[in-house]
Design an enzyme around this catalytic site. Structure first.
Site, short mmCIF file in Angstrom:
data_model
loop_
_atom_site.label_atom_id
_atom_site.label_comp_id
_atom_site.label_asym_id
_atom_site.label_seq_id
_atom_site.Cartn_x
_atom_site.Cartn_y
_atom_site.Cartn_z
N ASP A 156 0.20 -7.74 1.51
CA ASP A 156 0.55 -6.33 1.54
C ASP A 156 2.07 -6.14 1.46
O ASP A 156 2.65 -5.33 2.17
CB ASP A 156 -0.01 -5.65 2.79
CG ASP A 156 0.05 -4.13 2.71
OD1 ASP A 156 0.12 -3.60 1.59
OD2 ASP A 156 0.05 -3.47 3.77
N LEU B 39 -6.50 -25.03 -0.23
CA LEU B 39 -7.32 -26.19 0.15
C LEU B 39 -8.69 -26.13 -0.51
O LEU B 39 -9.23 -27.15 -0.92
CB LEU B 39 -7.46 -26.22 1.68
CG LEU B 39 -7.81 -27.55 2.35
CD1 LEU B 39 -6.81 -28.62 1.97
CD2 LEU B 39 -7.84 -27.36 3.87
N GLY B 40 -9.26 -24.93 -0.59
CA GLY B 40 -10.55 -24.78 -1.25
C GLY B 40 -11.73 -24.94 -0.32
O GLY B 40 -12.72 -25.59 -0.67
N HIS C 183 0.81 -1.22 0.00
CA HIS C 183 0.00 0.00 0.00
C HIS C 183 0.85 1.28 0.00
O HIS C 183 0.33 2.36 -0.24
CB HIS C 183 -0.98 0.00 1.19
CG HIS C 183 -0.36 0.24 2.52
ND1 HIS C 183 -0.05 -0.77 3.40
CD2 HIS C 183 0.01 1.39 3.15
CE1 HIS C 183 0.47 -0.26 4.50
NE2 HIS C 183 0.51 1.05 4.38
N SER D 282 4.74 2.56 7.78
CA SER D 282 4.40 1.37 6.99
C SER D 282 5.57 0.93 6.12
O SER D 282 6.16 1.73 5.40
CB SER D 282 3.20 1.68 6.10
OG SER D 282 2.04 1.89 6.86
N LEU E 114 -14.23 -22.81 2.88
CA LEU E 114 -14.55 -21.66 3.71
C LEU E 114 -14.66 -22.16 5.14
O LEU E 114 -15.32 -23.16 5.40
CB LEU E 114 -15.88 -21.03 3.27
CG LEU E 114 -15.90 -20.42 1.87
CD1 LEU E 114 -17.29 -19.85 1.57
CD2 LEU E 114 -14.85 -19.34 1.73
#
Length: 489
Positions: free
Chosen positions: A158, A287-288, A128, A232, A290
């Protein structure tokens, strides 16, 4: 009769006694303060040895053509003149976020921090800090300003890698191992908060393995080191002068530092650096599934003695998890022999696994612990995953149950919009266990007490067999995402 000592006779002895008494009292306090002072770390040598490898990064982003119309504003000059004078001054002023007056937008500038990891000029920072930049300038401790090119970025962590052009024999940091960090350990940050170059702040490691909603593949280091805009991308050092993290984010309600900051572990950062340097992109294991956290009520409903593991709420179609036989409702307890205490532990474990390698999982399914082997796939680009769907097994009329909700067959338009083909639609929720559990109208129930629900008939049968006074799990699909809730009939 013996004579008594007069005050004058006792005075000399009394003062000596009192003085000795006070000395005995004060000496331990003085020694304690001295020992305490000696136990506090001295950061001067650490800062002196490492500041040269810390850099200030400034970027310039030119206005993109087509973003605005003729004047750098989100509307034309005629529309601007119709606004009150105060708004005209705001949008035309030099501090306008749209770049000022009619002559066009002004370039946008920003700054951050970074550090050099190789003598030929590779620099690590946050994505960012440099995202969208057209020009990147790296300023060294000796006030040299050198242009840098962007080697690659990884938005998921990030991270960004820069290369100082014409860099040669530059000072570098020593890279440590973040996995050796311990909570309570002293750490130090060097950066440029608010543009104040080479500001040093110190604190301790507050926690390890923190998961943030926007970055599931980074087990963040939490510290109480003061971090503010401009820090940052800067390094986080241990007392040995080794970089153990990259300062990345803060938690704040005011916009400034509030005692909670997060750093990317250097072990993960160096893995990303090597991939970006060598390949220009980052590949992660996938892994696929949720997953969601296992709380106390869910642990009770699934037969766990205590909350632990990662509950699989959904298995993606065609994913490695589906091919390995993982199912919604499984709870992953171990990954490659390592305990999965929180659901947030699992994504970094999978992400670090080489693509194509077989990983072993210990899973709780229907009250029994089983082992499964899964061949880890490559994490697809964001937004490319699709949820699995299975055939519908029947239907029926609306059903009202003593749980405090009414369900009906799943309409075709809901099946299409949610990309599912099984379950029942919650049409109404009244006072009762369903409302207490958090079930809402328009939720789709696909599982009740670990029994699949494909029709209203399935739902009635599952309700009829529910145990009394015991927590049961309910799998619902809400706005395209599957979650588990706990209901106590």
């Amino acid at each position: 009769m013996k004579g008594r000592e007069t005050p004058s006779q006792f005075g000399g002895k009394g003062l000596a006694t009192v003085g000795l008494y006070l000395l005995c009292l004060l000496l331990p306090l003085t020694l304690a303060q001295s020992v305490s002072a000696r136990s506090l770390p001295d950061f001067t040598e650490l800062v002196e040895n490492n500041s040269a490898a810390v850099v200030n990064i400034s970027t310039t982003t030119e206005p993109k053509s087509g973003r605005n119309r003729s004047n750098g504003l989100p509307f034309d000059e005629r529309q601007l003149e119709q606004l009150p004078e105060f708004f005209q001054d705001f949008f035309r002023g030099p501090q306008s976020p749209f770049g000022g007056g009619p002559g066009g937008s002004a370039p946008r500038q920003s700054m951050g921090s970074g550090f050099i990891v190789s003598s030929d000029g590779y620099v690590l920072t946050n994505n960012h800090v440099v995202e969208g930049a057209d020009e990147i300038i790296v300023r060294l401790n000796d006030r040299r300003e050198l242009p840098a090119k962007l080697v690659g970025t990884d938005p998921r962590s990030d991270m960004a890698v820069l290369k100082i052009e014409n860099g040669d024999d530059l000072p570098v940091v020593r890279v440590g191992r973040s996995k050796d960090l311990q909570v309570g350990e002293w750490v130090l940050a060097i950066g440029s908060p608010f543009g104040f170059d080479y500001t040093v702040t110190a604190g301790i490691v507050s926690a390890l393995g923190r998961s943030l909603p926007s970055e599931n593949y980074v087990p963040f280091i939490q510290t109480d080191v003061a971090i503010n805009p401009g820090n940052s991308g800067g390094p986080l050092f241990n007392l040995d002068g080794e970089v153990v993290g990259i300062n990345s984010q803060i938690y704040t309600r005011s916009g400034g530092f509030m005692g909670v900051s997060f750093a990317i572990p250097i072990d993960d950062a160096m893995n990303v650096f090597r991939q970006l340097r060598d390949d220009g992109s980052v590949s992660r294991g996938w892994l696929g599934v949720l997953i969601q956290e296992v709380n106390r009520d869910l642990a009770e409903s699934f037969g766990l003695k205590r909350p632990r593991g990662a509950l699989i709420a959904e298995v993606m179609s065609g994913s490695p998890a589906e091919k390995a036989g993982l199912k919604a409702g499984d709870i992953v307890l171990e990954y490659e022999g390592e305990d999965v205490t929180l659901s947030s532990d699992l994504p970094p474990m999978v992400g670090r696994t080489p693509i194509g390698e077989t990983a072993s999982l210990d899973v709780l399914r229907e009250g029994k612990q089983i082992s499964l082997d899964v061949e880890i796939g490559k994490l697809p680009e964001e937004g490319q995953e699709r949820a699995s769907a299975t055939p519908d097994n029947g239907s029926g009329g609306p059903s009202s149950a003593p749980l405090g909700m009414t369900v009906e067959p799943l309409p075709e338009d809901v099946k299409s919009s949610l990309d599912i083909s099984e379950g029942v639609l919650v049409s109404d929720v009244a006072q009762g266990p369903a409302m207490t559990a958090g079930i809402r109208p328009q939720d789709v129930i696909t599982e009740l007490n670990r029994r699949p629900i494909s029709s209203v008939k399935d739902f009635r049968e599952a309700v009829a067999s529910l145990p009394e006074d015991s927590a049961v799990s309910v799998r619902v699909v809400r706005q395209g995402r599957a979650i588990y809730l706990v209901m106590k009939p």
